[in-house]
Write a protein that holds these residues in place. Structure first.
Motif, PDB file in Angstrom:
ATOM      1  N   GLU A 169     -24.994  55.645  36.445  1.00 26.13           N
ATOM      2  CA  GLU A 169     -24.248  56.476  37.396  1.00 26.13           C
ATOM      3  C   GLU A 169     -24.573  57.960  37.266  1.00 26.13           C
ATOM      4  O   GLU A 169     -24.263  58.753  38.158  1.00 26.13           O
ATOM      5  CB  GLU A 169     -22.742  56.257  37.214  1.00 26.13           C
ATOM      6  N   ASP A 173     -29.729  61.442  43.057  1.00 28.76           N
ATOM      7  CA  ASP A 173     -29.986  60.665  44.267  1.00 28.76           C
ATOM      8  C   ASP A 173     -31.466  60.341  44.425  1.00 28.76           C
ATOM      9  O   ASP A 173     -31.835  59.261  44.895  1.00 28.76           O
ATOM     10  CB  ASP A 173     -29.488  61.428  45.493  1.00 28.76           C
ATOM     11  N   PHE A 176     -32.300  57.422  42.283  1.00 26.35           N
ATOM     12  CA  PHE A 176     -31.820  56.192  42.905  1.00 26.35           C
ATOM     13  C   PHE A 176     -32.773  55.719  43.998  1.00 26.35           C
ATOM     14  O   PHE A 176     -33.016  54.524  44.147  1.00 26.35           O
ATOM     15  CB  PHE A 176     -30.422  56.409  43.500  1.00 26.35           C
ATOM     16  N   THR A 258     -19.166  55.505  44.246  1.00 26.62           N
ATOM     17  CA  THR A 258     -20.212  56.171  43.460  1.00 26.62           C
ATOM     18  C   THR A 258     -21.614  55.914  44.001  1.00 26.62           C
ATOM     19  O   THR A 258     -22.434  56.837  44.091  1.00 26.62           O
ATOM     20  CB  THR A 258     -20.147  55.703  41.988  1.00 26.62           C
ATOM     21  N   PHE A 259     -21.912  54.660  44.372  1.00 28.36           N
ATOM     22  CA  PHE A 259     -23.253  54.283  44.798  1.00 28.36           C
ATOM     23  C   PHE A 259     -23.290  54.026  46.299  1.00 28.36           C
ATOM     24  O   PHE A 259     -22.295  53.609  46.901  1.00 28.36           O
ATOM     25  CB  PHE A 259     -23.723  53.023  44.058  1.00 28.36           C
ATOM     26  N   LYS A 260     -24.450  54.226  46.876  1.00 28.61           N
ATOM     27  CA  LYS A 260     -24.649  53.918  48.293  1.00 28.61           C
ATOM     28  C   LYS A 260     -24.742  52.405  48.495  1.00 28.61           C
ATOM     29  O   LYS A 260     -25.172  51.685  47.583  1.00 28.61           O
ATOM     30  CB  LYS A 260     -25.923  54.596  48.793  1.00 28.61           C
ATOM     31  N   PHE A 263     -27.961  50.574  47.576  1.00 26.46           N
ATOM     32  CA  PHE A 263     -28.226  50.387  46.144  1.00 26.46           C
ATOM     33  C   PHE A 263     -27.437  49.196  45.612  1.00 26.46           C
ATOM     34  O   PHE A 263     -27.984  48.330  44.915  1.00 26.46           O
ATOM     35  CB  PHE A 263     -27.868  51.652  45.374  1.00 26.46           C
TER      36      PHE A 263
END
Length: 387
Positions: A169, A173, A176, A258-260, A263
């Protein structure tokens, strides 16, 4: 000429690997027709036996790892993607990173036979170059430097590679985005275009503490109190189906914050590790003491804990928030330090000597004494080097 020597060493190593792969292939051809033919030379029960002896109180997580290994072993995964992409979730000190170490040890024979990338070092966008190398025109572009170890990632014909993205985390970006490409097609091409790292023979694992705070808040909230009053026990280690659904919902919400979505959608499985409960601490003390016993073998002596010493370590080391790491700190302070002082002060050969640990008479510390094995009484908890 260092470059030539390195090149020759690399080519020799690759040739040895090719010969080993051919030997494995010949062995597979000679198997009985009724046996499942697979190129991977590890046995799932053996791997799980080792993991269950080291990872305490995480049966659900180990069952998920076992299912993953069964699919990998049969070699039926999508050949154009990584073998597996897993996200290990849970509080600190519960065994997430240790699971990867033991998995590497069980498959490759060494605890450090995996590529570890600490994602907190890649928290800025331009740090994505640490994965793919500096782009053309920038300093270091010709060297193609990267934090990724190609050999450990790609593995061999008979053993999968293994990589850990720790504290995922905390990555930027841009990092990621790079990972999305890896999860999609299992390949990572350097910015220079001259080198490619192949993840298609790789088990990719990520760790994260996301959701741990929410889990703790829930179990100590008024909602939890109300659930207790109506008979719903909210101890995370004993939650039933309803509790598991609530827990999954909390973690899912935190992940989505937290994540798109793209992902999250590329992760094969989320594995949640739970808090370590006090009733499992004795097993953890045994594990740590066994590891220390192995290290003491270089001095020819062994370690043995009395029940009073075990209870002392649990009483002074157990903290649900910090898991096994709190017990490890207690071991360092109350066992390793006195043992080291005793060894340094010793004027005699310590071979075949047992270092006996027992709670002191004042109850404030553990005393370590050196005794001959034949003089010890029964009823002790022995830690002689086998974890």
């Amino acid at each position: 000429m260092p470059f030539i020597n390195d090149k020759l060493e690399y080519l020799t190593k690759k040739q040895e690997e090719q010969l080993a792969e051919r030997a494995v292939a010949r062995e597979l051809e000679g198997q009985q027709k009724s046996a499942i033919k697979t190129r991977f030379r590890f046995e799932v029960p053996d791997v799980l036996a080792r993991m269950r002896s080291r990872i305490i109180g995480q049966e659900h997580a180990l069952a998920a790892i076992e299912n993953m290994l069964k699919v990998v072993k049969t070699d039926i995964s999508d050949p154009e993607k990584p073998l597996y992409v897993g996200l290990l979730l849970g509080p600190t000190g519960v065994g997430k990173t240790e699971t990867v170490r033991v998995l590497a040890e069980a498959i490759h024979g060494k605890r450090n036979s995996f590529c570890r990338v600490d994602m907190n070092t890649l928290s800025l966008d331009h740090y994505a170059a640490a994965l793919t190398g500096a782009p053309p025109g920038y300093v270091g572009s010709k060297e193609g430097a990267t934090v990724l170890d190609k050999e450990l990632i790609e593995g061999t014909f008979s053993k999968p590679g293994l990589i850990l993205f720790d504290e995922i985390e905390k990555a930027s970006d841009q990092v990621f985005q790079t990972l999305l490409n890896i999860f999609d097609n299992g390949l990572l091409r350097s910015t220079t275009g001259q080198d490619t790292i192949n993840f298609r023979n790789t088990i990719i694992l990520m760790t994260s503490n996301l959701g741990a705070r929410e889990m703790d808040q829930f179990t100590n909230s008024r909602v939890a109190f109300l659930l207790k009053t109506i008979g719903f026990y909210v101890n995370p280690s004993n939650w039933g189906k309803q509790g598991t659904q609530i827990l999954d919902g909390l973690i899912k919400k935190k992940l989505e914050q937290t994540f798109k979505p793209e992902f999250i959608n590329r992760i094969d499985e989320r594995i949640t590790f739970k808090w370590l409960e006090r009733n499992r601490m004795e097993e953890i003390v045994e594990t740590f003491a066994g590891q220390l016993g192995q290290r003491l073998q270089r001095h020819g002596c062994s370690l043995q804990l009395e029940r009073s010493a075990v209870d002392f370590l649990i009483e002074n080391g157990f903290d649900k928030r910090y898991g096994a790491r709190a017990i490890r700190r207690a071991m360092k302070q109350h066992i390793e330090l006195p043992v080291a002082e005793l060894l340094l002060a010793s004027q005699v050969d310590m071979k075949n000597v047992v270092l006996l640990a027992r709670k002191g008479t004042d109850g404030s510390r553990i005393n370590i004494t050196a005794e001959r094995a034949e003089g010890l009484e029964n009823g002790k908890l022995a830690m002689t080097g086998e974890p």
